[in-house]
Design an enzyme around this catalytic site. Structure first.
Site, short mmCIF file in Angstrom:
data_model
loop_
_atom_site.label_atom_id
_atom_site.label_comp_id
_atom_site.label_asym_id
_atom_site.label_seq_id
_atom_site.Cartn_x
_atom_site.Cartn_y
_atom_site.Cartn_z
N SER A 15 0.97 -1.49 -0.15
CA SER A 15 -0.03 -0.02 0.13
C SER A 15 1.08 0.67 -0.03
CB SER A 15 -0.95 0.04 0.60
OG SER A 15 0.16 -0.34 2.34
N ARG A 16 2.37 0.82 0.46
CA ARG A 16 3.11 2.43 0.45
C ARG A 16 5.16 1.38 0.19
NH1 ARG A 16 1.96 2.50 6.82
NH2 ARG A 16 3.94 1.35 7.41
N VAL A 65 0.05 -11.03 7.45
CA VAL A 65 0.77 -11.98 6.76
C VAL A 65 1.03 -12.96 8.62
CG1 VAL A 65 1.68 -11.03 5.35
CG2 VAL A 65 2.83 -10.85 6.82
N TYR A 156 14.22 -7.56 15.38
CA TYR A 156 14.07 -6.85 13.54
C TYR A 156 15.16 -7.29 13.15
CZ TYR A 156 13.77 -4.42 9.66
OH TYR A 156 13.45 -3.38 8.21
N ALA A 158 16.97 -9.97 14.01
CA ALA A 158 16.84 -11.43 14.14
C ALA A 158 16.08 -11.97 13.08
CB ALA A 158 16.64 -12.39 16.03
N ALA A 159 14.67 -11.69 13.26
CA ALA A 159 13.70 -11.74 11.90
C ALA A 159 14.69 -11.51 10.80
CB ALA A 159 12.58 -10.80 12.34
N LYS A 160 15.41 -10.11 10.46
CA LYS A 160 15.73 -10.40 9.04
C LYS A 160 16.80 -11.37 8.67
CE LYS A 160 12.58 -6.83 7.35
NZ LYS A 160 11.92 -7.10 6.27
P1 NAI Z 1 6.57 0.79 5.67
O1 NAI Z 1 6.13 0.61 7.37
O2 NAI Z 1 5.87 1.72 4.79
O3 NAI Z 1 5.88 -0.35 5.13
C1 NAI Z 1 5.48 -1.74 4.61
C2 NAI Z 1 4.11 -2.22 4.13
O4 NAI Z 1 3.79 -3.95 5.70
C3 NAI Z 1 2.93 -1.39 3.95
O5 NAI Z 1 2.12 -1.87 3.43
C4 NAI Z 1 2.12 -2.00 5.54
O6 NAI Z 1 1.31 -2.66 5.71
C5 NAI Z 1 2.90 -3.43 5.38
N1 NAI Z 1 2.58 -4.47 6.59
C6 NAI Z 1 3.07 -3.99 8.05
N2 NAI Z 1 2.50 -4.87 8.88
C7 NAI Z 1 1.63 -5.94 7.71
C8 NAI Z 1 1.63 -7.10 8.05
N3 NAI Z 1 1.04 -8.04 9.45
N4 NAI Z 1 0.72 -8.03 7.36
C9 NAI Z 1 0.57 -7.67 6.30
N5 NAI Z 1 1.34 -6.18 6.03
C10 NAI Z 1 1.56 -5.63 6.49
O7 NAI Z 1 7.48 0.21 5.37
P2 NAI Z 1 8.75 -0.05 4.04
O8 NAI Z 1 9.83 1.06 5.04
O9 NAI Z 1 8.09 0.30 2.89
O10 NAI Z 1 9.14 -1.21 4.61
C11 NAI Z 1 9.36 -2.50 3.34
C12 NAI Z 1 9.82 -3.92 3.83
O11 NAI Z 1 11.23 -3.41 3.56
C13 NAI Z 1 9.67 -4.20 5.18
O12 NAI Z 1 10.41 -5.55 4.87
C14 NAI Z 1 10.88 -3.28 5.42
O13 NAI Z 1 11.57 -4.06 6.89
C15 NAI Z 1 11.65 -3.83 4.85
N6 NAI Z 1 13.42 -2.55 4.34
C16 NAI Z 1 12.90 -0.81 5.08
C17 NAI Z 1 14.00 0.07 4.83
C18 NAI Z 1 14.03 1.54 5.25
O14 NAI Z 1 14.77 1.85 5.10
N7 NAI Z 1 12.25 1.91 4.97
C19 NAI Z 1 15.20 -1.14 5.15
C20 NAI Z 1 15.99 -2.18 4.62
C21 NAI Z 1 14.22 -3.13 4.76
#
Ligand code: NAI
Length: 248
Positions: A15-16, A65, A156, A158-160
């Site tokens: 969604s984002r 999820v 986080y 540990a999960a990643k």
């Molecule tokens: P965000 O917080 O902007 O978006 C996260 C997305 O996951 C949202 O669409 C939300 O609705 C969804 N979500 C959250 N909990 C959920 C659940 N229980 N079931 C289904 N959907 C769920 O995060 P962002 O920054 O876009 O991160 C996306 C991925 O990239 C994540 O896995 C994050 O850990 C990873 N990541 C992000 C980094 C960053 O600097 N933003 C760096 C490294 C990894």
């Protein structure tokens, strides 16, 4: 003509942020898109509309999820709406940061459930039809934190880190079934997840990053498109870092 013409991809948490950029980038290369969101319906609908305007099929589904019943429901809906999913992108993720001594059991389990058990269960439910249809691609969005650790993110990290180990194990298990399993490890990317990091900490991140800046969601999405494409057909069990050189 795109490199993913005729494919069907699932992107969780689209969604984002990074997930949205991935869904749009895969669609731009020709893939139909199933996307999920956890709570916020309207942004997910807007992403689906944007993809439909490109001439691709797009559907959005509410699915936590970490919830097995919601995963089952999602798989049934995907089957009805799309048939076999050929590209699975496990992107949904959360943080619950605290120094380890102050971290409680709930914070630990919430993050492990969404960021590690969730992706494993999504793959578990979709892998058999993927194999039976001749193969596919699984791409897990891990993190630089899973590679190098980070203060205040024991859950986080540990999960990643676990997601990287899962990726390599499944790459071995499915290699002869024409399914590649890879991970993309972003560094610090400009999204809602990093928007609450204090200014001073973000400056420190930029100072520690050879390229001197945060990444953009589209830069992560480009790595995912590559791993989903025919060009990556002999790559499996790989962790592709997209971090401006912060960890190498
Ligand atoms: P965000 O917080 O902007 O978006 C996260 C997305 O996951 C949202 O669409 C939300 O609705 C969804 N979500 C959250 N909990 C959920 C659940 N229980 N079931 C289904 N959907 C769920 O995060 P962002 O920054 O876009 O991160 C996306 C991925 O990239 C994540 O896995 C994050 O850990 C990873 N990541 C992000 C980094 C960053 O600097 N933003 C760096 C490294 C990894």
């Amino acid at each position: 003509m795109g490199v993913l013409d005729g494919q069907t991809s699932l992107v969780t948490g689209a969604s984002r942020g990074i997930g949205k950029a991935i869904a749009i980038a895969l669609a731009r290369e020709g893939s139909d898109i199933a996307l999920t969101y956890s709570t916020n319906r309207d942004p997910a609908e807007r992403v689906a509309n944007e993809i439909q305007q490109m001439g691709r099929k797009a559907r959005f589904y509410q699915c936590n999820v970490a919830d097995p019943a919601e995963n089952d429901k999602l798989v049934d809906q995907l089957n009805d709406d799309f048939g076999t999913i050929k590209v699975v992108v496990n992107n949904a993720g959360i943080t619950r940061d605290k120094s380890f001594m102050k971290m409680n059991r709930e914070m630990w389990h919430d993050v492990l459930n969404v960021n590690l058990t969730g992706p494993a269960m999504v793959i578990h439910r979709l892998i058999i039809p993927m194999i039976e249809s001749g193969g596919g691609r699984i791409i897990n969005i891990t993190s630089i934190v899973g590679q190098m650790g980070n203060f205040g993110q024991a859950n986080y990290a540990a999960a990643k880190g676990g997601l990287i180990a899962l990726t390599k194990t499944l790459a071995r298990e499915f290699a002869r079934k024409n399914v590649t399993v890879n991970a993309v490890a972003p560094g610090f990317i400009e999204t809602d997840m990093t928007s609450e990091i204090p200014e001073a900490a973000l400056k420190h991140v930029c100072d520690e990053t050879p390229m001197g800046r945060l990444g953009k969601p589209e830069e992560v999405a480009a790595a995912v498109v590559f791993l989903a494409s025919p060009q990556a057909s002999f790559i499996t069990g790989e962790v592709l870092s997209v971090n401006g050189g912060m960890y190498m």
